[in-house]
Design a protein around this motif. Structure first.
Motif, PDB file in Angstrom:
ATOM      1  N   MET A 384       0.815  -1.208   0.000  1.00 49.29           N
ATOM      2  CA  MET A 384       0.000   0.000   0.000  1.00 49.29           C
ATOM      3  C   MET A 384       0.854   1.266   0.000  1.00 49.29           C
ATOM      4  O   MET A 384       0.550   2.225  -0.717  1.00 49.29           O
ATOM      5  CB  MET A 384      -0.947  -0.031   1.206  1.00 49.29           C
ATOM      6  CG  MET A 384      -2.063   0.949   1.148  1.00 49.29           C
ATOM      7  SD  MET A 384      -3.107   0.798  -0.337  1.00 49.29           S
ATOM      8  CE  MET A 384      -4.617   0.132   0.325  1.00 49.29           C
ATOM      9  N   ASP A 385       1.939   1.275   0.765  1.00 47.57           N
ATOM     10  CA  ASP A 385       2.775   2.485   0.806  1.00 47.57           C
ATOM     11  C   ASP A 385       3.372   2.776  -0.560  1.00 47.57           C
ATOM     12  O   ASP A 385       3.424   3.918  -1.012  1.00 47.57           O
ATOM     13  CB  ASP A 385       3.897   2.323   1.840  1.00 47.57           C
ATOM     14  CG  ASP A 385       3.329   2.282   3.256  1.00 47.57           C
ATOM     15  OD1 ASP A 385       2.218   2.835   3.444  1.00 47.57           O
ATOM     16  OD2 ASP A 385       3.969   1.693   4.147  1.00 47.57           O
ATOM     17  N   ARG A 388       0.718   4.124  -2.841  1.00 47.62           N
ATOM     18  CA  ARG A 388       0.415   5.526  -2.545  1.00 47.62           C
ATOM     19  C   ARG A 388       1.414   6.441  -3.259  1.00 47.62           C
ATOM     20  O   ARG A 388       1.041   7.365  -3.983  1.00 47.62           O
ATOM     21  CB  ARG A 388       0.488   5.781  -1.035  1.00 47.62           C
ATOM     22  CG  ARG A 388       0.264   7.268  -0.708  1.00 47.62           C
ATOM     23  CD  ARG A 388       0.669   7.648   0.718  1.00 47.62           C
ATOM     24  NE  ARG A 388      -0.100   6.931   1.717  1.00 47.62           N
ATOM     25  CZ  ARG A 388       0.415   6.113   2.620  1.00 47.62           C
ATOM     26  NH1 ARG A 388       1.737   5.924   2.659  1.00 47.62           N
ATOM     27  NH2 ARG A 388      -0.341   5.499   3.494  1.00 47.62           N
ATOM     28  N   LEU A 411      -5.614  -5.378  -2.185  1.00 45.82           N
ATOM     29  CA  LEU A 411      -5.620  -4.146  -1.396  1.00 45.82           C
ATOM     30  C   LEU A 411      -6.931  -3.390  -1.596  1.00 45.82           C
ATOM     31  O   LEU A 411      -7.639  -3.595  -2.581  1.00 45.82           O
ATOM     32  CB  LEU A 411      -4.426  -3.266  -1.783  1.00 45.82           C
ATOM     33  CG  LEU A 411      -3.046  -3.891  -1.518  1.00 45.82           C
ATOM     34  CD1 LEU A 411      -1.932  -2.955  -1.974  1.00 45.82           C
ATOM     35  CD2 LEU A 411      -2.872  -4.232  -0.035  1.00 45.82           C
ATOM     36  N   ASP A 412      -7.219  -2.513  -0.646  1.00 46.45           N
ATOM     37  CA  ASP A 412      -8.490  -1.783  -0.644  1.00 46.45           C
ATOM     38  C   ASP A 412      -8.454  -0.652  -1.683  1.00 46.45           C
ATOM     39  O   ASP A 412      -7.678   0.295  -1.562  1.00 46.45           O
ATOM     40  CB  ASP A 412      -8.688  -1.226   0.779  1.00 46.45           C
ATOM     41  CG  ASP A 412     -10.009  -0.501   0.939  1.00 46.45           C
ATOM     42  OD1 ASP A 412     -10.593  -0.089  -0.086  1.00 46.45           O
ATOM     43  OD2 ASP A 412     -10.447  -0.334   2.085  1.00 46.45           O
ATOM     44  N   ASP A 414     -10.696   1.577  -2.331  1.00 44.94           N
ATOM     45  CA  ASP A 414     -11.163   2.865  -1.808  1.00 44.94           C
ATOM     46  C   ASP A 414     -10.046   3.600  -1.070  1.00 44.94           C
ATOM     47  O   ASP A 414      -9.892   4.805  -1.206  1.00 44.94           O
ATOM     48  CB  ASP A 414     -12.377   2.672  -0.888  1.00 44.94           C
ATOM     49  CG  ASP A 414     -13.648   2.531  -1.691  1.00 44.94           C
ATOM     50  OD1 ASP A 414     -13.850   3.325  -2.630  1.00 44.94           O
ATOM     51  OD2 ASP A 414     -14.425   1.590  -1.427  1.00 44.94           O
ATOM     52  N   GLN A 415      -9.288   2.803  -0.317  1.00 45.34           N
ATOM     53  CA  GLN A 415      -8.173   3.432   0.402  1.00 45.34           C
ATOM     54  C   GLN A 415      -7.187   4.029  -0.610  1.00 45.34           C
ATOM     55  O   GLN A 415      -6.707   5.158  -0.434  1.00 45.34           O
ATOM     56  CB  GLN A 415      -7.478   2.389   1.285  1.00 45.34           C
ATOM     57  CG  GLN A 415      -6.436   3.008   2.209  1.00 45.34           C
ATOM     58  CD  GLN A 415      -5.701   1.945   3.027  1.00 45.34           C
ATOM     59  OE1 GLN A 415      -6.125   0.786   3.090  1.00 45.34           O
ATOM     60  NE2 GLN A 415      -4.589   2.343   3.635  1.00 45.34           N
ATOM     61  N   MET A 416      -6.912   3.283  -1.653  1.00 49.97           N
ATOM     62  CA  MET A 416      -5.981   3.764  -2.676  1.00 49.97           C
ATOM     63  C   MET A 416      -6.525   5.023  -3.347  1.00 49.97           C
ATOM     64  O   MET A 416      -5.793   5.964  -3.627  1.00 49.97           O
ATOM     65  CB  MET A 416      -5.783   2.672  -3.719  1.00 49.97           C
ATOM     66  CG  MET A 416      -4.356   2.175  -3.803  1.00 49.97           C
ATOM     67  SD  MET A 416      -4.213   1.006  -5.144  1.00 49.97           S
ATOM     68  CE  MET A 416      -4.478  -0.507  -4.294  1.00 49.97           C
ATOM     69  N   GLY A 418      -8.209   7.208  -2.070  1.00 49.41           N
ATOM     70  CA  GLY A 418      -8.027   8.332  -1.146  1.00 49.41           C
ATOM     71  C   GLY A 418      -6.687   9.033  -1.328  1.00 49.41           C
ATOM     72  O   GLY A 418      -6.505  10.164  -0.880  1.00 49.41           O
ATOM     73  N   PHE A 419      -5.727   8.383  -1.997  1.00 48.28           N
ATOM     74  CA  PHE A 419      -4.411   9.019  -2.202  1.00 48.28           C
ATOM     75  C   PHE A 419      -4.465  10.045  -3.334  1.00 48.28           C
ATOM     76  O   PHE A 419      -3.568  10.840  -3.500  1.00 48.28           O
ATOM     77  CB  PHE A 419      -3.350   7.977  -2.572  1.00 48.28           C
ATOM     78  CG  PHE A 419      -3.225   6.855  -1.572  1.00 48.28           C
ATOM     79  CD1 PHE A 419      -3.407   7.084  -0.211  1.00 48.28           C
ATOM     80  CD2 PHE A 419      -2.911   5.571  -1.992  1.00 48.28           C
ATOM     81  CE1 PHE A 419      -3.286   6.044   0.706  1.00 48.28           C
ATOM     82  CE2 PHE A 419      -2.781   4.544  -1.080  1.00 48.28           C
ATOM     83  CZ  PHE A 419      -2.982   4.775   0.272  1.00 48.28           C
ATOM     84  N   ASN A 446     -14.001   2.415  -7.356  1.00 49.55           N
ATOM     85  CA  ASN A 446     -14.027   2.871  -5.961  1.00 49.55           C
ATOM     86  C   ASN A 446     -15.283   3.717  -5.811  1.00 49.55           C
ATOM     87  O   ASN A 446     -16.027   3.933  -6.774  1.00 49.55           O
ATOM     88  CB  ASN A 446     -12.734   3.637  -5.627  1.00 49.55           C
ATOM     89  CG  ASN A 446     -12.658   4.976  -6.326  1.00 49.55           C
ATOM     90  OD1 ASN A 446     -13.302   5.944  -5.915  1.00 49.55           O
ATOM     91  ND2 ASN A 446     -11.906   5.050  -7.413  1.00 49.55           N
ATOM     92  N   ASN A 473     -15.660  -3.537  -4.307  1.00 53.68           N
ATOM     93  CA  ASN A 473     -14.403  -3.486  -3.570  1.00 53.68           C
ATOM     94  C   ASN A 473     -14.527  -4.262  -2.257  1.00 53.68           C
ATOM     95  O   ASN A 473     -15.186  -3.811  -1.326  1.00 53.68           O
ATOM     96  CB  ASN A 473     -14.073  -2.014  -3.283  1.00 53.68           C
ATOM     97  CG  ASN A 473     -12.794  -1.860  -2.495  1.00 53.68           C
ATOM     98  OD1 ASN A 473     -11.869  -2.669  -2.660  1.00 53.68           O
ATOM     99  ND2 ASN A 473     -12.736  -0.855  -1.638  1.00 53.68           N
TER     100      ASN A 473
END
Ligand code: NAD
Length: 700
Positions: A384-385, A388, A411-412, A414-416, A418-419, A446, A473
């Motif tokens: 994930m890092d 991002r 990996l999520d 939606d979280q991605m 968010g970047f 997403n 997702n």
């Protein structure tokens, strides 16, 4: 309205033209019009020969799919073919585009065939669980021999015009002016006195196999071994055999019966379901923009990035392939070149085509090379890092309307999203390994993905020959979330008494090309091990195998042994020892588990998970889930996918078995999903549920 069949004349030659866009499918109106036109031309005193041709982009490309499974109006195709063949004047078919199925059967019933060099032809009925029902096999066998007829009907592949010429199926191939060439050919036939040549009267190619039926049978059995459990291929062989043993009218009558029986059967229904489901899955709610991306960049030149680049290159797209350094990208290019060289040496790709594709992939060592791409697909490490950092940078490098996609497996999304400053252009495009081969592409929006981005991602997947399916997702999206349930049961079956060979044989017996443990060995046991560690789950046997350094094919050993780099799995007593040891540590008394139970234990939980995915709104429809499994996991197509199969098995039975398994194993995750229980209790099916939602205006 233009009539679907019309006739014009070139002096004494009647030219029958079929004009039924888009593909001149054999609808009732076409069959009826063609029959009338042929009869009229045959009985006209002015006509000396007949040419049958098609307007538009193709000769008759097959049956009308909208008439599938419905009773057909007369005339029957077999009668139409017989009438064509019985003409007292020479009948020449002029073939262009794709002459398929019933269209090719009509061509075979003509007395002669002239094809343009780009034409192809074939009998793909088997792909819908059917056989040619109008004498196709009997006539093909008369023109080319029983064995070529068997090969063509069994595989359902297309034959090029030049291959058809070489096999005696077409009489002439021309480079241009098809219609005038066909007319000229007809004049030659009249001039040299050859006259009509009914295909049924040719029997020069049948003598050899007729005199040694046992040899033909054993040849057929060898070919049929690949189609274990499938009805249509066996019926194709029976049909070709009838060409050898029966008079043609009896053979065709038997073909018609077999066709009718197959078309009512579960397997043909399943195959038709897959055909329509694939089309439905690929439809987006919004039209894709007219100008789709033409410049593509892939970030990460590893296993997936390389495969995705090859998929785009095969479809003619220039691709910038980018890894962390020129050196890292070159390592990816080495694998890509080796892959092409392998295909060329196997004969599945021509050298020139391989070179063309390779030339479309430009290796780069810096992300700036993505600056003019209209679609960027990220396939870097699953971290994930890292993702991002990569997406923030891509947003800086690329134009504001470039679509940014991730190939993440777990990996999520939606979280991605968010970047990104603009998550509306961000979407998951989850390809499957090997990405240059596997057809499935899960499209994972997403929360903020725009409809235009979704439609474009789907259209791009289709443009490179993939089958896109929208997935919500969640952990594993549709396919991997379901397959995890099968893996858990494979592990438990090993603990309870099975060995790897038993588990895999059960799944192969069901119709998958490969069992789950052999598949794990192929993709590497470290992959699943790492995922389990991350999730804090523990599969005692799988973990012990991986911890002992057996990581699958790449280390020469996993659940099986692989001698000297071979891909052939061999049972390994070392693994049997690990398994028995784990069972005894867990206090499980090992037992003999029969194959039917193993199949249910591995298939029903994934059906159950499919129901949960539907409940949670993470798949648009049951048939999408079937498409995921057919194109991503090798689910036997002739069983229609897991949820179609569930409907056939009967949902109450599946609920009952899941309850029993949950009780027997103490595993609460095997309890039937609410939706499954509800459908079973109300006597409904997944198909009816889907139909009801479509009727009630749910997005389809
Ligand atoms: P891989 O290790 O084979 O390749 C990853 C590549 O990314 C490496 O070549 C690495 O050098 C490169 N890379 C790392 N950081 C980078 C950066 N900052 N910029 C450019 N390139 C960078 O991994 P893979 O199996 O190809 O997986 C890639 C992605 O695809 C992961 O997200 C994975 O979850 C996903 N995926 C894998 C599979 C599979 O079966 N292997 C299937 C579907 C999706």
């Amino acid at each position: 309205m233009i009539p679907p069949v019309s006739v014009r004349y070139d002096a004494d030659i009647a030219i029958i033209v079929i004009n039924h866009p888009p593909v001149n499918a054999l609808s009732n109106t076409v069959r009826a019009g063609l029959l009338d036109a042929v009869e009229a031309a045959d009985s006209s005193a002015e006509v000396t020969a007949i040419v049958i041709s098609c307007a538009g982009r193709t000769f008759i490309a097959g049956a009308d799919v909208t008439e599938f499974g419905k009773p057909r109006q007369p005339p029957a195709l077999a009668d139409l073919c017989n009438t064509v063949e019985a003409c007292a004047k020479p009948v020449v078919a002029a073939l262009h585009g794709t002459a398929l199925g019933g269209g090719f059967e009509i061509a075979l019933a003509c007395h002669y065939r002239v094809a343009i060099d780009t034409a192809s032809m074939g009998l793909p009925e088997v792909k819908l669980g059917l056989i040619p029902g109008a004498g196709g096999a009997a006539r093909l066998a008369r023109l080319a021999g029983a064995r070529p007829a068997l090969a063509l009907t069994l595989k359902g592949d297309r034959l090029s015009a030049s291959a058809a010429l070489a096999q005696g199926i077409v009489d002439r191939v021309v480079g241009e002016d098809l219609l005038s060439s066909a007319i000229a050919f007809a004049r030659e036939i009249i001039a040299d006195g050859r006259g009509p040549r009914p295909t049924r009267a040719i029997d020069t190619h049948l003598a050899g196999d007729r005199s040694d039926l046992a040899a033909f049978d054993s040849h057929a059995q060898t070919l049929l071994a690949r189609y274990h459990g499938q009805d249509a291929p066996a019926q194709c062989a029976a049909s070709v055999r009838r060409a050898l043993t029966m008079d043609i009218d009896s053979a065709i009558a038997a073909d018609r019966e077999a066709f009718a029986a197959l078309s009512q059967g579960d397997q043909s229904r399943a195959l038709r379901h897959v055909f329509f489901s694939e089309r439905l899955a690929g439809k987006s709610d919004h039209a894709a923009p007219a100008d789709l991306p033409s410049r593509v960049a892939i970030l990460g030149a590893g296993t997936m990035g390389g495969g995705i680049a090859m998929a785009f290159a095969a479809a003619g797209y220039p691709v910038n392939l980018i890894d962390v350094s020129a050196q890292a990208t070159e390592a990816g290019m080495v694998r890509i070149r080796a892959n092409y060289a392998n295909s060329v040496s196997r004969g599945s790709l021509r050298e020139e085509e391989a070179q063309l594709r390779l030339a479309r992939i430009s290796p780069h060592g810096a992300r700036e090379a993505a600056h003019d791409a209209q679609l960027v697909i990220e396939a870097v490490f699953e971290d994930m890092d890292l993702k991002r950092e990569v997406f923030r940078d891509l947003e800086r490098i690329c134009a504001a309307d470039t679509i940014l996609a991730t190939n993440t497996s777990a990996l999520d999304v939606d979280q991605m999203a968010g970047f990104l400053q603009d998550p509306s252009r961000f979407v998951g495009m989850h390809f499957f390994s090997p990405a240059n081969v596997m057809k499935l592409c899960e499209i994972v929006p997403n929360q903020a993905t725009s409809e235009g981005t979704i439609a474009t991602a789907m259209a791009m997947a289709r443009a490179i020959g993939k089958v896109p399916v929208i997935a919500g997702n969640c952990d594993g999206f549709i396919g991997n979330r379901m397959v995890a349930k099968r893996s858990a049961q494979a592990e438990r079956l090993l603990q309870e008494g099975a060995l790897p060979g038993d588990v895999d044989a059960a799944i192969r017996d069901f119709g998958f090309p490969m069992g789950p443990l052999q598949t794990n060995d192929m993709s590497g046991l470290d992959v699943g091990y790492a995922i389990r560690k991350r999730r804090g789950t523990h599969f005692p046997i799988a973990d012990r195998v991986a911890e002992s350094g057996r990581l699958g094919q790449k280390t020469g050993a996993g659940y099986y042994r692989y001698a000297n780099g071979s891909r052939q799995p061999v049972d390994d007593p070392v693994v049997a020892e690990i398994i028995e040891d784990v069972s005894s540590q867990l206090g499980i008394a090992r037992r003999q588990i029969d194959r039917a139970e193993m199949i249910e234990r591995m298939i029903f939980p994934l059906i159950n998970e499919g129901a949960r995915i539907l409940e949670e709104g993470l798949a648009r429809r049951p048939s999408d889930i079937d498409v995921v499994w057919i194109y991503g996991y090798g689910f036997p197509r002739w069983r229609g996918g897991p949820l179609f199969h569930a409907d056939l098995m009967g949902l109450p039975y599946i609920v009952e078995r899941l309850e029993a398994f949950a009780w027997q194993t103490g595993d609460a995750s095997l309890e039937p999903a609410q939706l499954l229980t509800h459908l079973a209790a109300t006597g409904s099916t997944f198909a009816q549920w889907q139909e009801a939602r479509i009727l009630s205006g749910h997005a389809i």
